[in-house]
Structure formats: C-alpha cells, structure tokens
Design an enzyme around this catalytic site. Sequence first.
Site, mmCIF file in Angstrom:
data_model
loop_
_atom_site.group_PDB
_atom_site.id
_atom_site.type_symbol
_atom_site.label_atom_id
_atom_site.label_comp_id
_atom_site.label_asym_id
_atom_site.label_seq_id
_atom_site.Cartn_x
_atom_site.Cartn_y
_atom_site.Cartn_z
ATOM 1 N N LYS A 245 71.893 43.651 45.393
ATOM 2 C CA LYS A 245 70.849 43.517 46.408
ATOM 3 C C LYS A 245 71.060 42.174 47.087
ATOM 4 O O LYS A 245 71.639 41.261 46.490
ATOM 5 C CB LYS A 245 69.473 43.543 45.710
ATOM 6 N N GLY B 44 49.919 57.351 51.132
ATOM 7 C CA GLY B 44 50.907 56.831 52.081
ATOM 8 C C GLY B 44 51.718 57.967 52.663
ATOM 9 O O GLY B 44 52.553 58.568 51.988
ATOM 10 N N GLY C 116 53.937 57.965 55.285
ATOM 11 C CA GLY C 116 54.917 57.409 56.209
ATOM 12 C C GLY C 116 56.173 58.260 56.203
ATOM 13 O O GLY C 116 56.115 59.487 56.098
ATOM 14 N N ASN C 117 57.312 57.592 56.286
ATOM 15 C CA ASN C 117 58.590 58.307 56.409
ATOM 16 C C ASN C 117 58.839 59.271 55.260
ATOM 17 O O ASN C 117 59.277 60.392 55.464
ATOM 18 C CB ASN C 117 59.733 57.285 56.472
ATOM 19 N N VAL C 118 58.598 58.829 54.041
ATOM 20 C CA VAL C 118 58.845 59.686 52.879
ATOM 21 C C VAL C 118 57.625 60.576 52.603
ATOM 22 O O VAL C 118 57.756 61.793 52.432
ATOM 23 C CB VAL C 118 59.181 58.840 51.627
HETATM 24 P P1 NAD Z 1 56.824 53.783 55.207
HETATM 25 O O1 NAD Z 1 56.490 52.373 55.544
HETATM 26 O O2 NAD Z 1 57.390 54.677 56.247
HETATM 27 O O3 NAD Z 1 55.532 54.527 54.610
HETATM 28 C C1 NAD Z 1 54.597 53.921 53.810
HETATM 29 C C2 NAD Z 1 53.241 54.387 54.280
HETATM 30 O O4 NAD Z 1 52.254 53.882 53.386
HETATM 31 C C3 NAD Z 1 52.896 53.874 55.686
HETATM 32 O O5 NAD Z 1 52.475 54.965 56.476
HETATM 33 C C4 NAD Z 1 51.782 52.892 55.415
HETATM 34 O O6 NAD Z 1 50.837 52.838 56.472
HETATM 35 C C5 NAD Z 1 51.165 53.438 54.143
HETATM 36 N N1 NAD Z 1 50.406 52.464 53.369
HETATM 37 C C6 NAD Z 1 50.699 51.153 53.155
HETATM 38 N N2 NAD Z 1 49.753 50.581 52.383
HETATM 39 C C7 NAD Z 1 48.876 51.562 52.083
HETATM 40 C C8 NAD Z 1 47.683 51.608 51.333
HETATM 41 N N3 NAD Z 1 47.189 50.513 50.744
HETATM 42 N N4 NAD Z 1 47.029 52.778 51.230
HETATM 43 C C9 NAD Z 1 47.502 53.884 51.844
HETATM 44 N N5 NAD Z 1 48.604 53.888 52.591
HETATM 45 C C10 NAD Z 1 49.284 52.752 52.707
HETATM 46 O O7 NAD Z 1 57.801 53.687 53.938
HETATM 47 P P2 NAD Z 1 58.684 54.854 53.320
HETATM 48 O O8 NAD Z 1 60.093 54.701 53.775
HETATM 49 O O9 NAD Z 1 57.963 56.153 53.491
HETATM 50 O O10 NAD Z 1 58.681 54.438 51.780
HETATM 51 C C11 NAD Z 1 57.538 54.675 50.974
HETATM 52 C C12 NAD Z 1 57.775 54.107 49.586
HETATM 53 O O11 NAD Z 1 58.918 54.717 48.991
HETATM 54 C C13 NAD Z 1 58.062 52.605 49.573
HETATM 55 O O12 NAD Z 1 57.516 52.063 48.397
HETATM 56 C C14 NAD Z 1 59.566 52.540 49.497
HETATM 57 O O13 NAD Z 1 60.007 51.338 48.886
HETATM 58 C C15 NAD Z 1 59.865 53.733 48.613
HETATM 59 N N6 NAD Z 1 61.218 54.252 48.802
HETATM 60 C C16 NAD Z 1 61.618 54.668 50.026
HETATM 61 C C17 NAD Z 1 62.907 55.164 50.192
HETATM 62 C C18 NAD Z 1 63.364 55.652 51.540
HETATM 63 O O14 NAD Z 1 64.432 56.278 51.593
HETATM 64 N N7 NAD Z 1 62.627 55.433 52.603
HETATM 65 C C19 NAD Z 1 63.784 55.228 49.101
HETATM 66 C C20 NAD Z 1 63.336 54.808 47.845
HETATM 67 C C21 NAD Z 1 62.048 54.318 47.709
#
Ligand code: NAD
Length: 366
Positions: free
Chosen positions: A80, A185, A187-189
């Site tokens: 990292k 949450g 978001g993307n995932v």
């Molecule tokens: P993202 O930022 O697109 O989505 C996160 C969502 O959570 C956002 O919509 C945000 O508004 C919401 N959020 C933040 N704080 C919040 C709260 N207190 N209550 C409710 N909602 C809240 O991120 P992502 O890419 O979807 O990733 C989500 C999680 O998965 C993260 O922890 C990330 O580290 C983990 N992750 C992601 C990936 C990936 O490929 N994107 C891979 C491994 C792990």
Amino acid sequence: MNVFSHPEFDNHEHLSFVCDAETGLKGIIAIHNTSRGAALGGCRMFPYASDEEALRDVLRLSRGMTYKSALANLDLGGGKSVIIGDPRKHKTEALLEAMGRHLESLGGQYIAAEDSGTSVPDLKVMGRQTSHVAGVTTRTGFDGLPSTGDPSPVTAYGTFIGLKAAVKHKLGTDDLTGLKVAVQGIGNVGFRLARYLKEAGAELWVTDIHADNLKRAVDELGATAVPSEDILTLPVDVVAPCAMGAVLNDQSIPAIRAAVVAGAANNLLDRPEHDAALKQRGILYAPDFAINAGGIIDVFYERTHGSPAQIRAHVDTIGDTLTEIFQRSDRTGLATGEIANQLAEERFRKHAPGAGLTPSRLARAG
Ligand code: NAD
C-alpha cells in the site's frame, strides 16, 4: 518515530519514505509480503495529522492486502502507499508524476491502484512515469459490460456471492425471495449489491448520508429508506455495511437483530475482539477482507489479461472460501475473522519468497 518497534510493524519486507521538494510530495510506500507475488494495493491520499499517523495507516493497510490477496488465492503480495496531503488542495499532476517516478524506482515490487483520495485519472497520470499502476484499463468487464477500471462493480458482485454463501450457511437456503436485507451506504458498491439482491427477490432497507443516493435506491429498487442510526439494528435477516469501517463495535453488536452480517466496507470490526463478540451472539460474520475481494481479483486479471469469464469464475470462489471459513468456525468454535486470518496465513506462508507471480512476470503481463 519508531519503525521496527512500531506496534503495526509486522516484518514488512520494505518501506520507502518518498519525497519530492519541487512538487511537495511526501509519502510512504510499504511492501508487507511478496511470497505470493508482487505487492499490489491502493495509493491513498489523505491529510494525515502527523507522519506517525501516515506510517500507522500504511503499515496496517499493506498487511491487510497480503491477507486479502492470499485468501482470494491470487498470486499477489500485499502493499500500500500513502501520500500525505489533502487531495482537494495538494493534488497536482506534477506531484502524481513524482509519485509515479518513485513507483518506477521499485521495479514493480509494488503496483499502485486507486484508493480513497486517488482516482483512475490520477493513476493514469502516475502511469506516465511507470507501468506499475493498476485499475486503469478500459476493457470488457466481468459482466460483459464496458469497464473503466473501477473495481466497484466486481466488488459488488463478489459481495453478493459471499452474502448468498452466508445465508446458505446460517439460514439453510439458496432462495433469497423475501429475504430482508439492510444496506448501510448505497454508493458505488452498496447500490449495485442492492440491485443484485432486488433481482434475487430480497426486500431492502437502505440508508445513506446523501439524499440523492437514497432517492435512487427508493425509486429504482423499491427500497425503504431509514435513518442512518437505525440501519444496523433493524429486525432483518442480513445487515450489509457498505459505507465505512468500525461499525461493528461495543454499541452496535448487542443491538444487532440480523442473523448475518455481510458487507463490503473495509475494517468493519472496531477492535479484534468484536469478532468473538459477534460469534457469542450467534451472528454469522462474513469477514470483510474475504467478501470484498472482487476488486483486487479484477485488478489482477487486468494485469494478466484474463477474460471476463475467468474473472467471474474467480470471484465466484469467494463463496467457497467463506463456506470453508464458516465450517471451520463451527468445528473449532473460533470466530470467523480469526479463521479467515489463519486461512490467509496458510495460503501465503506456504509459498517461498518469489514463488508466486514475480514482479517481472506481472510487469510483462501488464
Ligand atoms: P462510496 O463512497 O461510493 O459509497 C459509500 C457510501 O456510503 C456513500 O454513498 C456515502 O454517502 C455513504 N455513507 C458514508 N457515511 C455514511 C453513514 N454514516 N451512513 C450511511 N451512509 C454513509 O464507496 P464504495 O466504493 O461503494 O465503497 C464502500 C465501502 O466498501 C468502503 O468501505 C470501501 O473501502 C469498501 N470497498 C470498496 C471496494 C470497491 O471496489 N469500491 C473494494 C473493497 C472495499
């Protein structure tokens, strides 16, 4: 600042403190273990309050990548990097290029991907100076749709596969019709996970701090929106935390009513002992670094030019790995997170250093 006696130091193979006076770059690159192959992991940019805080983060996160990739049976090691600075104020193309030159100087021992504070375009800027960046290629994704290199769609699919394995183990069914799932949450995932669940017949409760994300899930998926503070303790079958870490803690665990916790967010356990606390309450926890490995699997196949079918088949094994973890946990009485750590260690310690995909092979593949 102590390094070798730092509490998070775990025999990391290599640490580089990188600096570029002209662009203001200050960062740390950490390679934890390369016995399965070159170290791959995100490059995070964050306004750390101190060098100590940045060191702690990079030591912890690089170690986590060794465990995640080994558990996913990838020929990759763990690494990292962190850049100290506010991405909204201090990120310039010159700074990113300077980071790219430092990546190049490591000869492919470490390959950087996007992380919080860096994006696909940022990695492409670093890539002007080095080929040791990942998650940057436009190609056909695992689902046959165009992929920009963003790993979120694959992470969501892997999380869905893992969630189904957890439901099968705990509730004894493959059928998700009517399954009640709370997604924290979207978001993307989280949104994509919710869409898979909806297509499989599940009933959804969702929360997000952004109203537009919430509205989209309500409008497009027929989900029920709930206040943030209620999501983890709803009377549902599964809670899927997909927002931030440390949400499984002293406050939430006694109040969780779901039988299964299975979500994509990293570092879900606030403290290691919360693993056992979940088991004591009879809640089946799918360890985060096992269930959210879809993204790293995708990046690996980008480097090695794997086909969409190969990516999908590999992501499908997340379900098998979780089932093995759950069965061992039942047999031994140990909590699932601890079993996942043991299984990962078995998978990277049996390799002699350099036995996996070597930096030069991976660089050629990329
Ligand atoms: P993202 O930022 O697109 O989505 C996160 C969502 O959570 C956002 O919509 C945000 O508004 C919401 N959020 C933040 N704080 C919040 C709260 N207190 N209550 C409710 N909602 C809240 O991120 P992502 O890419 O979807 O990733 C989500 C999680 O998965 C993260 O922890 C990330 O580290 C983990 N992750 C992601 C990936 C990936 O490929 N994107 C891979 C491994 C792990």
